[in-house]
Motif scaffolding. Structure first.
Motif, PDB file in Angstrom:
ATOM      1  N   VAL A   1      26.873 -12.946  -3.793  1.00  0.00           N
ATOM      2  CA  VAL A   1      27.226 -12.775  -2.374  1.00  0.00           C
ATOM      3  C   VAL A   1      28.625 -12.740  -2.351  1.00  0.00           C
ATOM      4  N   ILE A   2      29.532 -13.666  -3.043  1.00  0.00           N
ATOM      5  CA  ILE A   2      30.986 -13.868  -2.817  1.00  0.00           C
ATOM      6  C   ILE A   2      31.511 -12.843  -3.590  1.00  0.00           C
ATOM      7  N   HIS A   3      30.913 -12.543  -4.760  1.00  0.00           N
ATOM      8  CA  HIS A   3      31.801 -11.345  -5.594  1.00  0.00           C
ATOM      9  C   HIS A   3      31.504 -10.104  -4.814  1.00  0.00           C
ATOM     10  N   ALA A   4      30.412  -9.804  -4.236  1.00  0.00           N
ATOM     11  CA  ALA A   4      29.978  -8.455  -3.578  1.00  0.00           C
ATOM     12  C   ALA A   4      31.023  -8.522  -2.304  1.00  0.00           C
ATOM     13  N   GLU A   5      31.371  -9.604  -1.821  1.00  0.00           N
ATOM     14  CA  GLU A   5      32.358  -9.507  -0.603  1.00  0.00           C
ATOM     15  C   GLU A   5      33.834  -9.420  -0.983  1.00  0.00           C
ATOM     16  N   LEU A   6      34.049  -9.608  -2.265  1.00  0.00           N
ATOM     17  CA  LEU A   6      35.477  -9.611  -2.727  1.00  0.00           C
ATOM     18  C   LEU A   6      35.574  -7.987  -3.293  1.00  0.00           C
ATOM     19  N   CYS A   7      34.670  -7.651  -3.905  1.00  0.00           N
ATOM     20  CA  CYS A   7      34.619  -6.311  -4.560  1.00  0.00           C
ATOM     21  C   CYS A   7      34.019  -5.007  -3.712  1.00  0.00           C
ATOM     22  N   GLN A   8      34.793  -4.521  -3.095  1.00  0.00           N
ATOM     23  CA  GLN A   8      34.038  -3.419  -2.109  1.00  0.00           C
ATOM     24  C   GLN A   8      34.978  -2.313  -2.119  1.00  0.00           C
ATOM     25  N   PRO A   9      34.742  -1.166  -1.825  1.00  0.00           N
ATOM     26  CA  PRO A   9      35.436   0.130  -1.872  1.00  0.00           C
ATOM     27  C   PRO A   9      36.570  -0.024  -0.803  1.00  0.00           C
ATOM     28  N   ASP A  10      37.901   0.327  -0.890  1.00  0.00           N
ATOM     29  CA  ASP A  10      38.841   0.065   0.010  1.00  0.00           C
ATOM     30  C   ASP A  10      39.242  -1.218   0.416  1.00  0.00           C
ATOM     31  N   ALA A  11      38.608  -2.251  -0.359  1.00  0.00           N
ATOM     32  CA  ALA A  11      38.682  -3.565  -0.054  1.00  0.00           C
ATOM     33  C   ALA A  11      40.293  -4.132  -0.410  1.00  0.00           C
ATOM     34  N   GLU A  12      40.697  -5.235   0.138  1.00  0.00           N
ATOM     35  CA  GLU A  12      42.077  -5.589  -0.147  1.00  0.00           C
ATOM     36  C   GLU A  12      42.100  -5.943  -1.801  1.00  0.00           C
ATOM     37  N   ASN A  13      43.328  -5.456  -2.284  1.00  0.00           N
ATOM     38  CA  ASN A  13      43.887  -5.544  -3.803  1.00  0.00           C
ATOM     39  C   ASN A  13      42.724  -5.036  -4.643  1.00  0.00           C
ATOM     40  N   ALA A  14      42.000  -4.215  -3.830  1.00  0.00           N
ATOM     41  CA  ALA A  14      40.707  -3.602  -5.060  1.00  0.00           C
ATOM     42  C   ALA A  14      41.283  -1.940  -5.258  1.00  0.00           C
ATOM     43  N   PHE A  15      41.050  -1.766  -6.728  1.00  0.00           N
ATOM     44  CA  PHE A  15      41.650  -0.331  -7.295  1.00  0.00           C
ATOM     45  C   PHE A  15      40.730   0.320  -7.619  1.00  0.00           C
ATOM     46  N   LYS A  16      40.446   1.657  -7.312  1.00  0.00           N
ATOM     47  CA  LYS A  16      39.254   2.693  -8.132  1.00  0.00           C
ATOM     48  C   LYS A  16      39.892   3.289  -9.183  1.00  0.00           C
ATOM     49  N   VAL A  17      39.065   3.390 -10.126  1.00  0.00           N
ATOM     50  CA  VAL A  17      39.131   3.899 -11.333  1.00  0.00           C
ATOM     51  C   VAL A  17      38.134   5.196 -11.503  1.00  0.00           C
ATOM     52  N   ARG A  18      38.780   6.248 -12.184  1.00  0.00           N
ATOM     53  CA  ARG A  18      37.883   7.359 -12.304  1.00  0.00           C
ATOM     54  C   ARG A  18      38.208   8.091 -13.842  1.00  0.00           C
TER      55      ARG A  18
ATOM     56  N   VAL B   1      29.835   1.351  -9.307  1.00  0.00           N
ATOM     57  CA  VAL B   1      30.010   2.089 -10.530  1.00  0.00           C
ATOM     58  C   VAL B   1      28.949   3.362 -10.320  1.00  0.00           C
ATOM     59  N   THR B   2      29.605   4.615 -10.710  1.00  0.00           N
ATOM     60  CA  THR B   2      28.681   5.810 -10.353  1.00  0.00           C
ATOM     61  C   THR B   2      28.804   6.543 -11.832  1.00  0.00           C
ATOM     62  N   GLN B   3      27.699   7.521 -11.780  1.00  0.00           N
ATOM     63  CA  GLN B   3      27.437   8.118 -13.135  1.00  0.00           C
ATOM     64  C   GLN B   3      28.668   9.020 -13.841  1.00  0.00           C
ATOM     65  N   ARG B   4      29.302   9.551 -12.836  1.00  0.00           N
ATOM     66  CA  ARG B   4      30.577  10.506 -13.108  1.00  0.00           C
ATOM     67  C   ARG B   4      31.611  10.201 -14.051  1.00  0.00           C
ATOM     68  N   VAL B   5      32.230   9.426 -14.241  1.00  0.00           N
ATOM     69  CA  VAL B   5      31.868   7.880 -14.129  1.00  0.00           C
ATOM     70  C   VAL B   5      33.180   7.355 -13.216  1.00  0.00           C
ATOM     71  N   SER B   6      33.163   6.729 -12.180  1.00  0.00           N
ATOM     72  CA  SER B   6      34.055   6.042 -11.187  1.00  0.00           C
ATOM     73  C   SER B   6      33.474   4.812 -10.724  1.00  0.00           C
ATOM     74  N   PHE B   7      34.482   3.755 -10.410  1.00  0.00           N
ATOM     75  CA  PHE B   7      34.170   2.514  -9.925  1.00  0.00           C
ATOM     76  C   PHE B   7      35.160   1.847  -9.308  1.00  0.00           C
ATOM     77  N   TRP B   8      35.104   0.537  -8.532  1.00  0.00           N
ATOM     78  CA  TRP B   8      36.207   0.005  -8.233  1.00  0.00           C
ATOM     79  C   TRP B   8      36.152  -1.451  -8.853  1.00  0.00           C
ATOM     80  N   PHE B   9      37.426  -1.976  -9.152  1.00  0.00           N
ATOM     81  CA  PHE B   9      37.456  -3.412  -9.541  1.00  0.00           C
ATOM     82  C   PHE B   9      38.658  -4.218  -8.739  1.00  0.00           C
ATOM     83  N   VAL B  10      38.545  -5.586  -8.850  1.00  0.00           N
ATOM     84  CA  VAL B  10      39.401  -6.496  -8.381  1.00  0.00           C
ATOM     85  C   VAL B  10      39.579  -7.569  -9.390  1.00  0.00           C
ATOM     86  N   VAL B  11      40.598  -8.421  -9.332  1.00  0.00           N
ATOM     87  CA  VAL B  11      40.739  -9.732 -10.204  1.00  0.00           C
ATOM     88  C   VAL B  11      40.930 -10.726  -9.014  1.00  0.00           C
TER      89      VAL B  11
END
Length: 222
Positions: free
Chosen positions: A11-28, A77-87
């Motif tokens: 649950v904590i990880h889900a709250e930290l890593c979200q689309p357009d969340a603070e300090n999150a980056f999208k990769v395509r 994570v999508t099949q096209r492939v794209s996803f968001w990540f945080v550290v």
């Protein structure tokens, strides 16, 4: 108890890593476009490799040497492939500043691209500007190239000067001979008047016309 702890961590990880969340980056990624028939499938193993490369990059940042693969979270994570990540920083239970993550990715962008056989156009960090490849050093030093060009110009200039001098000398040598030839042609020219050939007048030595010579002059011995 362990199940509850795992649930809380998820649950904590889900709250930290979200689309357009603070300090999150999208990769395509555009694997098919980059590799064609040699394209590979993006699966959990590739995700693990990506997280490892991000953790590796973060460990290059001062005071982030303890970053682990588990600190890098992926989501959406999508099949096209794209996803968001945080550290994340587990000690404080929050994400690391975007500036630090961006700096780490930029410093190691080429290595990350090479691992996945992609480039800045097919592995896009949407909030991180593309890096500029370092300038390639020419195999031959620039000063040698400049020296060679100047040397060639000097050689061509000297060659032209020598050829022009030779041509001028030839023209000077031909000048007097042509005048002499013209005078000789004039001297040897025989004119014809009233059908009678006449000797040309000797302009240099003179010529005596017998018509105007008196009888005494003819009989007077020399």
């Amino acid at each position: 108890m362990l199940w509850l702890l795992f649930f809380l961590v998820t649950v904590i990880h889900a709250e930290l890593c979200q689309p357009d969340a603070e300090n999150a980056f999208k990769v395509r990624l555009s694997i098919r476009r980059a590799l064609g028939d040699k394209a590979y499938v993006w699966d959990t193993n590739e995700e693990y490799l990506f997280r490892a490369m991000v953790a590796f990059s973060m460990r290059k940042v001062p005071n982030r040497e303890t970053t682990e693969i588990s600190h890098v979270l992926l989501c959406n994570v999508t099949q096209r492939v794209s996803f968001w990540f945080v550290v994340t920083d587990p000690s404080k239970n929050h994400t690391l500043p975007a500036v630090e993550v961006q700096s780490a990715i930029r410093m190691n962008r080429n290595r990350i691209n090479n691992v996945f056989f992609l480039n800045d156009q097919t592995l896009e960090f949407l909030k991180i500007p593309s890096t500029i490849a370092p300038p390639m050093d020419p195999p031959v030093p620039i000063w040698i190239i400049i020296f060679g060009v100047i040397f060639c110009i000097v050689i061509v200039a000297i060659t032209l000067l020598v050829l022009s001098g030779i041509q001028q000398r030839r023209r000077k040598n031909k000048g007097p001979s042509e005048v002499d030839d013209a005078e000789e042609k004039c001297e040897n020219t025989i004119t014809i008047e009233n059908g009678i050939p006449c000797d040309p007048l000797d302009l240099k030595g003179g010529h005596i016309n017998d018509v105007f010579v008196t009888e005494d002059e003819r009989l007077t011995p020399l």
